[in-house]
Design an enzyme around this catalytic site. Structure first.
Site, PDB file in Angstrom:
ATOM      1  N   ARG A 147       0.730  -1.278   0.088  1.00 19.42           N
ATOM      2  CA  ARG A 147       0.070  -0.058  -0.020  1.00 19.42           C
ATOM      3  C   ARG A 147       0.904   1.256   0.039  1.00 19.42           C
ATOM      4  O   ARG A 147       1.849   1.255   0.514  1.00 19.42           O
ATOM      5  CB  ARG A 147      -0.917  -0.007   1.299  1.00 19.42           C
ATOM      6  CG  ARG A 147      -2.258  -1.001   1.183  1.00 19.42           C
ATOM      7  CD  ARG A 147      -3.044  -0.208  -0.024  1.00 19.42           C
ATOM      8  NE  ARG A 147      -4.357  -1.403  -0.098  1.00 19.42           N
ATOM      9  CZ  ARG A 147      -4.562  -1.923  -1.117  1.00 19.42           C
ATOM     10  NH1 ARG A 147      -3.534  -2.262  -1.946  1.00 19.42           N
ATOM     11  NH2 ARG A 147      -5.733  -2.682  -1.183  1.00 19.42           N
ATOM     12  N   HIS A 191      -1.306   0.811 -10.112  1.00 15.17           N
ATOM     13  CA  HIS A 191      -1.924  -0.294  -9.077  1.00 15.17           C
ATOM     14  C   HIS A 191      -2.716  -1.434 -10.043  1.00 15.17           C
ATOM     15  O   HIS A 191      -3.676  -1.732  -9.979  1.00 15.17           O
ATOM     16  CB  HIS A 191      -3.147   0.166  -8.345  1.00 15.17           C
ATOM     17  CG  HIS A 191      -3.422  -0.289  -7.148  1.00 15.17           C
ATOM     18  ND1 HIS A 191      -3.807   0.127  -6.129  1.00 15.17           N
ATOM     19  CD2 HIS A 191      -3.570  -1.684  -7.197  1.00 15.17           C
ATOM     20  CE1 HIS A 191      -4.245  -0.648  -5.119  1.00 15.17           C
ATOM     21  NE2 HIS A 191      -3.954  -2.073  -5.694  1.00 15.17           N
TER      22      HIS A 191
END
Ligand code: NDP
Length: 311
Positions: A227, A275
């Site tokens: 993350r 991502h």
């Protein structure tokens, strides 16, 4: 009682597609694709990519938020999600494999000087360079869960020296595993590549700060698929600009999409990807129906997360 799907990410999957996949597994259960069509008082399970504010509070019978993915940080911490509501995630094999491929690809890119060869080739330059050898290269994997475990095994299968780090002690074939913050400096000092596959929790947020970067080996490279908020961005830039780090490959960011004027885009030593390292959830999706069934039957849920630990 009913299931409500709230995806709102048509690039990934439409609610109707997921409903068609789940409906045969949940005969007689209403599956709503929109809040406006749902009988809100009947919704027992809410399946989401992101939990939107104010949705859970409108569902008085809600018992479970089912994340359509792995990272649950925004759900477990949602201020309006009452504490009795359980949270579960998915653990599809494909996404783990894809993330392992991504990490391997970027490590092999550097081991084999692929960017340099591409530049040389464009200029018609014949410049042989000895590849770095995997058995002389140490890869540290931070986070050894569903995905990190697969990442560690994939590097071990190619004869890399694999070191692993987790919260509780772990044993993974082909990897030397340690646990706890105190064990990290000695491990990091050995790693040529550091791969972060950690969840975002109160303990891991901002873990990659100047102190941690100072613990890393000179010339090390970082790959972050966990993350974005694991990393203190200014400290990363300082570690790359004159600090120990030789490069960083980043797939996740504090703010996504990464703002157009963000310094990461133009930085010579940073590779940005949007991502995409883990994408396909296909073989995990039937677990949404299975968790609905288990919840109603009072059986243990698949892949329930600890709201207290945050993962
Ligand atoms: P898991 O929950 O299976 O594993 C998490 C791992 O992190 C565990 O090994 C856990 O330790 C370790 N960990 C957690 N907190 C700490 C801590 N404080 N110190 C040391 N280790 C810690 O998760 P997954 O492997 O499935 O996924 C990891 C993360 O990857 C997700 O949370 C998500 O953020 C990210 N992700 C990114 C994707 C992408 O496309 N970039 C796609 C999918 C996921 P222990 O084993 O002791 O519990």
């Amino acid at each position: 009682m009913a299931l409500l799907l709230d995806i709102r990410d048509p690039n990934w999957m439409r609610e109707e597609e997921l409903r068609d996949l789940l409906a045969p597994r949940l005969p007689g259960v209403p599956i709503y694709c929109d809040l406006t069509e749902a009988e809100l008082e009947k919704v027992l399970v809410l399946a989401v990519v992101r939990l939107r504010p104010d949705v859970a509070v409108r569902l008085p019978a809600l018992k479970l938020v089912q994340k359509l993915g792995a990272g649950v940080e925004s759900i477990v911490q949602a201020p309006d999600l009452p504490p009795h509501i359980r949270v579960a995630r998915l653990k599809p094999q494909q996404a783990g494999r894809e993330i392992a491929e991504y990490c391997l690809a970027y490590v092999l890119r550097d081991q084999r000087y692929m960017l340099d060869h591409a530049t040389d080739a464009k200029k018609g330059r014949w410049s042989p360079m000895a590849p770095r050898q995997s058995h002389k290269t140490s890869v540290g994997v931070l986070g050894l869960g569903h995905i990190g475990g697969q990442v560690a095994k994939s590097f071990a299968a190619l004869c890399f020296r694999v070191l692993g780090w987790s919260r509780s002690p772990k044993s993974i074939e082909g990897a030397t595993c340690v646990s706890g913050r105190d064990a990290l400096p000695a491990m990091l000092a050995e790693c040529d590549y550091v791969v972060s596959v950690l969840p975002s929790t109160p303990e891991t947020r901002d873990l990659f700060d100047s102190r941690l970067f100072d613990e890393m080996k000179a010339g090390a490279r970082l790959i972050n698929v966990g993350r974005g908020d694991l990393i203190v961005e200014e400290d990363l830039l300082a570690a790359l600009d004159g600090g120990p780090l030789a490069g960083a490959v980043l797939d996740v960011f504090r703010q996504e999409p990464l703002p157009a004027d963000h310094p990461f885009w133009q930085h010579d030593k940073i590779t940005v990807t949007p991502h995409v390292s883990g994408w396909h959830l296909d073989n995990g999706l039937p677990d949404v129906a299975e968790n609905y069934r288990r919840l109603v039957a009072g059986e243990p849920l698949l892949h329930e997360v600890s709201r207290q630990a945050g993962y």
